[in-house]
Every structure is written in C-alpha cells, then in structure tokens.
Design an enzyme around this catalytic site. Structure first.
Site, PDB file in Angstrom:
ATOM      1  N   ASP A 150      22.761 -39.733  20.499  1.00  0.00           N
ATOM      2  CA  ASP A 150      22.633 -38.272  20.607  1.00  0.00           C
ATOM      3  C   ASP A 150      23.498 -37.702  21.725  1.00  0.00           C
ATOM      4  O   ASP A 150      23.911 -36.549  21.672  1.00  0.00           O
ATOM      5  CB  ASP A 150      21.173 -37.899  20.924  1.00  0.00           C
ATOM      6  CG  ASP A 150      20.370 -37.597  19.672  1.00  0.00           C
ATOM      7  OD1 ASP A 150      20.771 -38.062  18.593  1.00  0.00           O
ATOM      8  OD2 ASP A 150      19.347 -36.899  19.776  1.00  0.00           O
ATOM      9  N   GLY A 154      15.136 -26.821  12.138  1.00  0.00           N
ATOM     10  CA  GLY A 154      13.969 -26.203  11.490  1.00  0.00           C
ATOM     11  C   GLY A 154      13.843 -24.712  11.661  1.00  0.00           C
ATOM     12  O   GLY A 154      13.704 -23.966  10.686  1.00  0.00           O
ATOM     13  N   ILE A 155      13.896 -24.226  12.901  1.00  0.00           N
ATOM     14  CA  ILE A 155      13.746 -22.796  13.165  1.00  0.00           C
ATOM     15  C   ILE A 155      15.062 -22.071  12.907  1.00  0.00           C
ATOM     16  O   ILE A 155      15.092 -21.010  12.281  1.00  0.00           O
ATOM     17  CB  ILE A 155      13.264 -22.572  14.617  1.00  0.00           C
ATOM     18  CG1 ILE A 155      11.878 -23.192  14.818  1.00  0.00           C
ATOM     19  CG2 ILE A 155      13.220 -21.084  14.959  1.00  0.00           C
ATOM     20  CD1 ILE A 155      11.531 -23.452  16.269  1.00  0.00           C
ATOM     21  N   ARG A 161       5.791 -20.159  13.029  1.00  0.00           N
ATOM     22  CA  ARG A 161       5.190 -19.400  11.918  1.00  0.00           C
ATOM     23  C   ARG A 161       3.845 -18.819  12.341  1.00  0.00           C
ATOM     24  O   ARG A 161       3.538 -17.661  12.036  1.00  0.00           O
ATOM     25  CB  ARG A 161       5.030 -20.303  10.685  1.00  0.00           C
ATOM     26  CG  ARG A 161       6.361 -20.713  10.065  1.00  0.00           C
ATOM     27  CD  ARG A 161       6.215 -21.869   9.100  1.00  0.00           C
ATOM     28  NE  ARG A 161       5.747 -23.090   9.780  1.00  0.00           N
ATOM     29  CZ  ARG A 161       5.690 -24.282   9.214  1.00  0.00           C
ATOM     30  NH1 ARG A 161       6.067 -24.435   7.961  1.00  0.00           N
ATOM     31  NH2 ARG A 161       5.262 -25.335   9.887  1.00  0.00           N
ATOM     32  N   LEU A 185      17.872 -25.178  16.806  1.00  0.00           N
ATOM     33  CA  LEU A 185      16.573 -24.627  17.183  1.00  0.00           C
ATOM     34  C   LEU A 185      15.453 -25.272  16.379  1.00  0.00           C
ATOM     35  O   LEU A 185      15.311 -25.043  15.176  1.00  0.00           O
ATOM     36  CB  LEU A 185      16.553 -23.104  16.965  1.00  0.00           C
ATOM     37  CG  LEU A 185      17.709 -22.304  17.579  1.00  0.00           C
ATOM     38  CD1 LEU A 185      17.529 -20.821  17.306  1.00  0.00           C
ATOM     39  CD2 LEU A 185      17.833 -22.575  19.068  1.00  0.00           C
ATOM     40  N   LYS A 229      11.497 -42.499  10.427  1.00  0.00           N
ATOM     41  CA  LYS A 229      12.146 -41.764   9.341  1.00  0.00           C
ATOM     42  C   LYS A 229      13.301 -42.610   8.830  1.00  0.00           C
ATOM     43  O   LYS A 229      13.977 -43.285   9.621  1.00  0.00           O
ATOM     44  CB  LYS A 229      12.696 -40.424   9.848  1.00  0.00           C
ATOM     45  CG  LYS A 229      11.645 -39.454  10.344  1.00  0.00           C
ATOM     46  CD  LYS A 229      12.329 -38.191  10.869  1.00  0.00           C
ATOM     47  CE  LYS A 229      11.323 -37.253  11.505  1.00  0.00           C
ATOM     48  NZ  LYS A 229      11.967 -36.108  12.162  1.00  0.00           N
ATOM     49  N   ASP A 262       3.984 -23.699  16.843  1.00  0.00           N
ATOM     50  CA  ASP A 262       4.519 -23.439  15.502  1.00  0.00           C
ATOM     51  C   ASP A 262       4.924 -21.968  15.426  1.00  0.00           C
ATOM     52  O   ASP A 262       4.081 -21.077  15.545  1.00  0.00           O
ATOM     53  CB  ASP A 262       3.468 -23.769  14.440  1.00  0.00           C
ATOM     54  CG  ASP A 262       4.042 -23.747  13.030  1.00  0.00           C
ATOM     55  OD1 ASP A 262       4.787 -22.800  12.703  1.00  0.00           O
ATOM     56  OD2 ASP A 262       3.735 -24.662  12.246  1.00  0.00           O
ATOM     57  N   ASN A 277      11.484 -27.667  17.410  1.00  0.00           N
ATOM     58  CA  ASN A 277      10.479 -27.763  18.475  1.00  0.00           C
ATOM     59  C   ASN A 277      11.171 -28.080  19.802  1.00  0.00           C
ATOM     60  O   ASN A 277      10.779 -27.616  20.857  1.00  0.00           O
ATOM     61  CB  ASN A 277       9.435 -28.825  18.134  1.00  0.00           C
ATOM     62  CG  ASN A 277       8.214 -28.706  19.035  1.00  0.00           C
ATOM     63  OD1 ASN A 277       7.722 -27.608  19.300  1.00  0.00           O
ATOM     64  ND2 ASN A 277       7.742 -29.825  19.548  1.00  0.00           N
TER      65      ASN A 277
END
EC number: 2.7.2.1
Length: 408
Positions: A148, A331-332, A285, A209, A14, A283, A211
């Site tokens: 990190d 993401g979440i 979703r 939050l 990325k 996932d 994966n």
C-alpha cells in the site's frame, strides 16, 4: 494465467481469482470471523452463482484451505484443481522505506514485512499470516507482495519529513509513508484515460473515501503528496479515526482521563472520527438519515468530514500548481452523492462545478462535472485487486518460471 489475490485481515480474508487473459474475476470471496465463533465463507462466481457456508475457521491456514475447496467445488467452483492457480498476489499494508514497488516474496521480503510490524501492528501481522498460510498450502507457487505504501515513495523529502529532531527519523524511520497507494495508483491511471491525456501530462487529486480515507496529489502518474502519514491515523477525519489534530491534545487527554498509551491510541483510532462527533455511527448512510431528521451532531460530523477534505483539495491544487480533475473512489467516494455534493459545494470560484443529475449515478466510471467546469470531477470505482493481479503477473513473467503448463 490465473492469479489468486489475497487480502488477509486480523479476522477476515478477502480473495479474488482473476483470469489475466481477459482480466476478469472468475470468483470473489470472503472468509469472515476467522478465529471467532460463527465463521462463514461466501463466494460469488462470475455468473452470479453464490456459495455460502458456515464452517469452523480457527486460523488463516484453515480459511485458505476452505478458499481452495470453494474455488475447486464441483458445483460452485471455477477451477478443477489448485494447480490452475499460477501465482498469488498478497496485499501488504506497510513496506516501510525498503519497497518502492511490488516484490517477489522470498525470505528477505518476508523479514522486511516482519520488520514493519511495529509500523503497522494491526495490518502487517495478518498480511504475513496470509502469506505463510498460502506457502504451506501451495508450496512452489510464486507469490508477490504488493505494498500500500509503495506508490507514495515518489513523495519528496520536504513533504514526507516531519519537523522533529532528525535523529528520530534516522533511528525509528518516523516520516510520512502514506497508504491506499494501490487504489490511488489505479484511479489516477484511469483518470488519465478518461481525460484522454498521456499520464505524464495529467495532474489529479484522488480522494479514496471509505471508513478509512486518504487524499493524494498525483502529478505525471506519481504521488507527490498524501494525507495519511506515519500511520493511517493522520489526515482527514474518517469513520472512527480523528485524523490530524493538535498533538498537544494527546497528553492533555491522557492526563485528564487517566489513559494509557494503548487506550489513547484506541480512542483516536476506533472511537473518534464521525462516530465520535455524532455519538451515533461511523456508517455515513446512518448519519445522512439522522441529519435529514434534524440530528445536529450527525450534521456536524458530516460537515467536519466534508470540510477537512475540501480544505485538502485547495491545498493540493496549490501543491500541483493547478489540477485537471478531482477523482472520487472507494465506498463513500463512489456511492455517496450527498458527500460529494458537500465537499464540492462553493468551489465554482476555482472551476469546480457538478451536474446534480450525473452526481446521482452510481456504480460506473463517470464525469459528473458540468460542461463549463474547468476542472473535471470523476467518479471511478477502484479495483485494487486487479492492480495487485497485474503486478503479480508482470513480476512472475519477468522473475520466475511458472510451474503450470497453462499459457500466460
């Protein structure tokens, strides 16, 4: 000043090119399936113009050459030549005990990153490949490693030590390190700004939050406790990771199932979490949809995920002796109103209440708590790349003379 931010994974890369004069991303891109068939590079410019190209990417060096081509492309690029890139910031997952801040990359720093390979075997080797490839393609360009783990170096010994024989810490560095530090740092800083308080006066619990998930207690802008430990496996249940379990379960499963250490490691890291419980997906979703249709294992997986986080929030309120805000990111955390609702349900007794309508809003910084709540609940999209670029700029301005004539 333009900073190229690189996050090199085992089969992906990325990147963002950030103009530090106004801290804007000129281009955001991704190389996928490096070293695998059907490799692809995609890049989106600041104006929305998108490049998508299927090309052979046998290794990270070739991938970075394609990145430079994309950034300088006459139609889809954002710079005329590679010389406009003043510095490169690299995400490095594990800095061990050596690094409590970002560092200008030299031979000593490179060796220290390699020394941490056994602590982060899935992450540090590809991070190092990204660094080596960049050095070959852009010789002379200053490069900075942003770790990190660095943000968590303020965690006190009584919090980071495990109750194991002390010589194991001395011999092998077995202790809690914590991860997602760049994200926790960024959102904690933004939370203080949103609360309108000086950073040193703020106590927040940041929930990254995705994966992979981790929670951090931040006091006065410093991490004082976090859920991930020696590895990113410790802590709350995650997409495919089991999180904290009774350690005696590990030899028990190995004996019963006849598994090797590598196989049990794979089971806990890649086959557990909500995927393992639901037998369906990692996932969220998919799990939400399945649970709404009566899938009991999907519902149980979501309940476990939310409960573990709720429990940590209570724990960290005690650690902090009160809290100003709970922050959701990644993401979440940023996008799932239903997960936030599950986590924060029945916490009104400790001053946490959310506005149902505000909770549905996505893609922006927002306070979703009710006016009468004594603890604010903030949703803050993370920006790890900008944090990496800022650190890179600061270190380059103080430690190196930039080769380009482009003004800083």
């Amino acid at each position: 000043m333009k900073v190229l931010v690189i996050n090199a994974g085992s089969s992906s890369l990325k990147y963002q090119l950030i103009d530090m004069t106004n801290e804007s991303a000129l281009a955001i891109g991704l190389c996928e399936r490096i070293g695998i068939d059907n490799s692809i590079i995609t890049q989106k410019r600041f104006d929305g113009k998108k490049l998508e190209k299927q090309t052979d990417l046998p290794n990270h060096k070739i991938a970075l050459e394609e990145v430079v081509k994309a950034l300088t492309d006459s139609e889809f690029g954002v710079i005329k030549s590679m010389d406009e890139i003043n510095a490169v910031g690299h995400r490095v997952v594990h800095g061990g005990e050596k690094f409590n801040s970002s560092a200008l990359i030299n031979e000593g720093v490179e060796q220290a990153i390699k020394d941490c390979f056994e602590l982060a075997p899935l992450h540090n080797p590809p991070n190092m490949m990204g660094i080596s490839s960049c050095q070959e393609i852009m010789p002379g360009v200053p490069m900075v490693a942003v770790f990190d783990t660095a943000f968590h170096h303020t965690i006190p010994p009584y919090a980071y030590m495990y109750a194991l024989p002390y010589e194991l810490y001395e011999k092998y560095g077995i202790r809690k390190y914590g991860f997602h530090g760049t994200s926790h740092f960024y959102v904690a800083k933004r939370a203080a700004a949103m609360l309108g308080k000086p950073e040193q006066d703020v106590k927040v619990i940041t929930c990254h939050l995705g994966n992979g998930s981790s929670i951090t207690a931040v006091k006065g802008g410093k991490s004082i406790e976090t859920t991930m430990g020696f590895t990113p496996l410790e802590g709350v249940a995650m997409g495919t990771r089991c999180g904290s379990i009774d350690p005696a379960v590990v030899p028990f499963i190995m004996e019963k199932e006849g598994l090797s250490t590598r196989e049990i490691d794979t089971l806990m890291n890649k086959k557990s979490g909500v995927l393992g419980v639901s037998s369906l997906s990692n996932d969220f979703r998919d799990l939400d949809e399945a649970a709404s249709k009566g899938n009991q294992k999907a519902e149980l997986a979501l309940e476990i995920f939310a409960y573990k986080i709720k429990k940590v929030i209570g724990e960290y309120i005690a650690v902090l002796n009160g809290v100003d805000a709970i922050v959701f990111t990644a993401g979440i955390g940023e996008n799932s109103a239903s997960i936030r609702k599950r986590i924060l349900a029945d916490l009104d007794g400790i001053g946490i209440k959310i506005d149902e309508e505000k909770n549905k809003i996505r893609g922006q910084e927002i306070d979703i708590s009710t006016p009468d709540a004594t603890v604010r609940v903030l949703v803050i999209p993370t920006n790890e790349e900008l944090t990496i670029a800022r650190d890179t700029k600061e270190i380059c301005e103080t430690e190196v003379k930039l080769r380009s004539s482009v003004p800083i």
